[in-house]
Write an enzyme that holds these catalytic residues in place. Structure first.
Site, PDB file in Angstrom:
ATOM      1  N   SER C  19      36.335  36.366  26.621  1.00  0.00           N
ATOM      2  CA  SER C  19      34.990  36.243  26.063  1.00  0.00           C
ATOM      3  C   SER C  19      34.951  35.186  24.964  1.00  0.00           C
ATOM      4  CB  SER C  19      34.559  37.584  25.481  1.00  0.00           C
ATOM      5  OG  SER C  19      33.280  37.473  24.915  1.00  0.00           O
ATOM      6  N   VAL C  68      32.201  30.841  15.134  1.00  0.00           N
ATOM      7  CA  VAL C  68      30.940  30.499  15.793  1.00  0.00           C
ATOM      8  C   VAL C  68      29.855  31.465  15.327  1.00  0.00           C
ATOM      9  CG1 VAL C  68      29.776  30.405  18.037  1.00  0.00           C
ATOM     10  CG2 VAL C  68      32.042  29.398  17.775  1.00  0.00           C
ATOM     11  N   CYS C 122      35.328  40.884  16.620  1.00  0.00           N
ATOM     12  CA  CYS C 122      35.030  39.545  16.117  1.00  0.00           C
ATOM     13  C   CYS C 122      35.217  39.551  14.601  1.00  0.00           C
ATOM     14  CB  CYS C 122      33.605  39.136  16.474  1.00  0.00           C
ATOM     15  SG  CYS C 122      33.094  37.630  15.622  1.00  0.00           S
ATOM     16  N   THR C 184      40.625  37.202  18.033  1.00  0.00           N
ATOM     17  CA  THR C 184      41.242  36.244  17.099  1.00  0.00           C
ATOM     18  C   THR C 184      41.659  36.961  15.814  1.00  0.00           C
ATOM     19  OG1 THR C 184      39.082  35.715  16.163  1.00  0.00           O
ATOM     20  CG2 THR C 184      39.853  34.328  17.964  1.00  0.00           C
ATOM     21  N   SER C 257      41.626  30.045  24.547  1.00  0.00           N
ATOM     22  CA  SER C 257      41.882  28.754  23.919  1.00  0.00           C
ATOM     23  C   SER C 257      42.599  27.765  24.835  1.00  0.00           C
ATOM     24  CB  SER C 257      42.715  28.936  22.652  1.00  0.00           C
ATOM     25  OG  SER C 257      42.047  29.773  21.747  1.00  0.00           O
TER      26      SER C 257
END
Lengths: 294, 226, 294, 226
Positions: C19, C68, C122, C184, C257
């Site tokens: 995602s 983002v 996130c 991440t 990535s």
């Protein structure tokens, strides 16, 4: 231009040797002390520890992975070794232990050191390091016990694998003189031929370039929340990294895995750092935390 | 797998390792431990059983999978007229060196001492070799340093002296060469307990701060103290 | 040889699109679906989000750093976009939200999807992602609410920045169908010329090779503690990485990535993976968790 | 800093960027935003003020520090006989291309349309140039596609047609070249909203899944649909 002060400890430059790297013998400490602002020894406890079997340190694409397991001689034996330290820079002795009494006892044995670092963050030793760092009440008691036995600065080394901001606040409230952030980050590697974990301990700690942005974020966060000095550690390999950490709030930094690239890494960093400071017309001290200001 | 005797064997790898003589690898014997071993050729190590892990290695049948990291460390350097002095399993890196020098047209004289005839390995590979054994079962009875003295070797005949063997032997040779003032022309391969093999853990540092795994394992005589 | 099952979802191969990467438009999803075992969309919420200003994604030596900020169109608009998905592989829609009701509502809007992924991880959006994932009771309620509205598999994506093992157990007890580990890792970078953080949001999430050993350790730990499938994510760039994650316990993996290196990364991985499986005479399924067995 | 008119300026960097014409950089205007900009030479970008960030850029005095990532993207390819068709600020990458081709001994014809005389930049740099303006303040009154048709350009005279400009113009040219069946010989530089510039975020993907930042910004005509 490069001098910094950490509590009552004055360093000629902010580049320290990190604990766990080349810090078991006076021979290597003496060599590194020629250039370093300070050297931190390998962590030592009251009793000796065998550590884990080899392989316990491997290099990979973006850094190092290790689970040495706090291998170390008994405190008194290590104290004898450190008596051969040449004193070319301040000596900081790193301790591990499982309760306040042990840490307090260690301070007495190493009363000749210039400062102490408490390992609350080693990610791969049962009942030590990170497992102690998770218990914030215990951390408070440990620091209090150590501080009662010494007037020298006491730094607490914390892990990114827990709520390091809260922990840093606890350390500050216990009157620690600085926070070292960060230790290695939990990680592992598997060999696809033998189909087994590579480290004998299965998992270990990641260091080197891979963890630089992670460590930088920790330094940034801690700098925002505590007023005692922050000492940056994690993936610093060159002078640019040092500048980044200073801008994020590190009053000093520690170099570890980068010794993989060169035994002269600290000397090389100092050269670049001096040029940067000269070109920018600032002292190192003035850089500290500058990126927080808008 | 070449089994030289009960306690010594040479393990031949499937692939050669780009390396120089004097370099070592970290060899992982699964279920045991990872240990540093000098290469005895680009595709082999020669091991003597001294502990649990080396015993397991010596007992390999062939076909086993091992983990290898490396090659690591500073190798021997070249010379046109070479004197090799080997003690016991110290022959391993020096055997690699011998062939490497010979392929490059060097003259090489070998002095080689071992405990007994049984523990002399690779003997037939050397053209000019002077042998001693502690028990006198082959060649001169005594150690290899005594043999050097007895044969009255003129070190000025050699551009460089290469040495590997047990600490006591390195120490005697060091003292001998020191007296003759040729430590600068000597290269010693030194052994120390190693963990990482890549210059970080500090297990193998000498008193002067040099790391056996990075600045060594081969040192110039004048870089060492005994 | 490559087929895997995740709850009642059958995949022709275990390589999924992660995602947040190339998952905002049907165009890129369609292209990636040609080879992928499944594709996961960019996370979507009921309302649209602007996200953060540029720079919000940068590459560095060992990977990518991004903030983002969950930029996305409103759910209904995104649902229209996804109607153009070609169906070449299963479609997994990723959701963010701040309470069970929002998540439950999202399931209804995307009822045409084959499975759902809940973004509990996130690291750089206030009141969403990781901030939700920290509240284990809330996570339990969210998963229950989603499960009540669908029979399709529901996966929970967790962060390494918290106690992921405990969280995974909570997800399992709430009847989640799988754990995706990891998102991440919190990190940042500072520009030493302008002396400011590079990302407009100051800090963000680290992905790419740097976090591979960290993610692998998370998969290993979760595999030991829960019995629902673990889906590995974090720094996987080639077939060897996929094998490592499978050996650690991942029943499928996600690629993010690595699209930085090639748009064809999934195809390339499948080629290498097939060769490895053939040489080793095993199916992918048989690899899963193998490194745990002694 | 070269200020061409109220709304257009060229920013010259201190250092050249190793790049090819058609590539772009992500330029970070501190306190504003990072935006993609095509290089108008190895050491410059040419910007038109359309939003807050581009307005700030155009108002730069010179000496400001900006952040630059790149160069990114697929550049234009070489041809011996080139037709350049530029609309508005689309001249930026094509000006880089023009000089690059000329230095490599190509024949280059330029068709260049802008809103008004004021917005025609770099005009004196082109040897053979056909100009149109929407308001007729310079050259042909109308758009550049109309000018191409009016001058009855024979596309077979050219090995390749290069194009950059506003979407409506690209669309008309695309249709024109499609009719002539020479889309394969045309290269379009395409603009899309971008976040990462490195192929990950997916903001800039076209309907066919191609990423403007990686497979583009320069596409062959037959890779596109309008």
């Amino acid at each position: 231009m490069l001098e910094v002060e950490l509590s009552n400890l004055r360093l000629r430059n902010p580049i320290m040797l990190a604990s766990g790297i080349l810090g078991s013998h006076a021979g290597s400490l003496n060599r590194i002390a020629e250039h370093a602002g300070a050297v931190v020894t390998k962590s030592v406890g009251l009793e000796g520890r065998e550590g884990y079997k080899n392989p316990c340190v491997i290099s990979w694409e973006c850094g190092i992975l290790n689970a040495v397991g706090l291998a170390s001689p008994p405190a008194k034996e290590f104290a004898r070794e450190l008596k051969m330290f040449n004193g070319a820079c301040p000596l900081i002795v790193s301790f591990f232990g499982s309760n306040p009494e042990e840490f307090a006892e260690l301070v007495k044995i190493f009363d000749f050191a210039n400062a102490f670092e408490l390992n609350l963050s080693c990610p791969h030793a049962k009942g030590l390091g990170l497992e102690i760092g998770r218990d914030f009440d215990l951390v408070y008691e440990i620091i209090r016990a150590v501080k009662r036995n010494t007037d020298k600065p006491v730094f607490a080394k914390v892990s990114a694998n827990l709520d390091y901001v809260e922990l840093a606040k606890v350390c500050e409230s216990a009157k620690a003189d600085g926070i070292v952030a960060i230790n290695t980050v939990r990680g592992m590697a598997i060999d696809i031929v033998s189909k087994r974990p590579i480290l004998s301990n299965v998992s270990g700690g990641v260091s080197g370039k891979a963890i630089k942005p992670i460590a930088l974020k920790c330094v940034w966060d801690i700098y925002e929340e505590v007023s005692i000095p922050v000492i940056g550690c994690g993936g610093i390999s060159n002078w640019k990294d040092v500048v980044e950490f200073a801008l994020a709030g590190a009053r000093a930094v520690q170099i570890g895995s980068a010794f993989y690239y060169s035994y002269d890494v600290i000397k090389n960093i100092l050269e670049g750092l001096e040029s940067y400071l000269r070109i920018n017309g600032v002292s190192f001290d003035e850089l500290v935390g500058l990126a927080h200001k808008r | 797998m070449v089994r030289h005797c009960d306690s010594i064997a040479t393990l031949v790898f499937e692939k050669s390792i780009r390396s120089y003589p004097g370099q070592f690898v970290m060899l992982n014997v699964f279920d045991y431990e990872e240990i540093p071993l000098s290469l005895s050729s680009p595709n082999s190590v020669t091991v003597k059983a001294v502990g649990e892990t080396t015993r397991a290695l010596v007992n390999f049948k062939g076909g086993e999978i091992v983990g290898i990291r490396g090659p690591f460390g500073r190798p021997f350097s070249y010379s046109k007229r070479a004197l090799i002095v080997a003690g016991g399993i110290g022959i391993a890196p020096l055997r690699y060196l011998y062939h490497w020098l010979r392929e490059r047209n060097a003259e090489v004289t070998v002095f080689y001492g071992a405990r007994s005839k049984e523990e002399l390995v690779f003997l037939d590979e050397f053209e000019e070799v002077h042998v001693s054994t502690d028990d006198g079962s082959y060649g001169y009875r005594g150690n290899v340093i005594q043999l050097l003295i007895k044969e009255n070797v003129d070190f000025n005949d050699f551009e460089r002296v290469y040495c590997c063997g047990p600490p006591i032997m390195l120490k005697s040779l060091y003292e001998l060469l020191n007296k003759k003032k040729i430590l600068k022309r000597a290269e010693f391969s030194v052994e120390r307990y190693m963990r990482c093999g890549i210059g970080l853990c500090g297990s193998c540092v000498l008193e002067n701060g040099l790391r056996v795994c990075r600045e060594g394992p081969v040192f110039r005589g004048d870089e060492l103290t005994f």
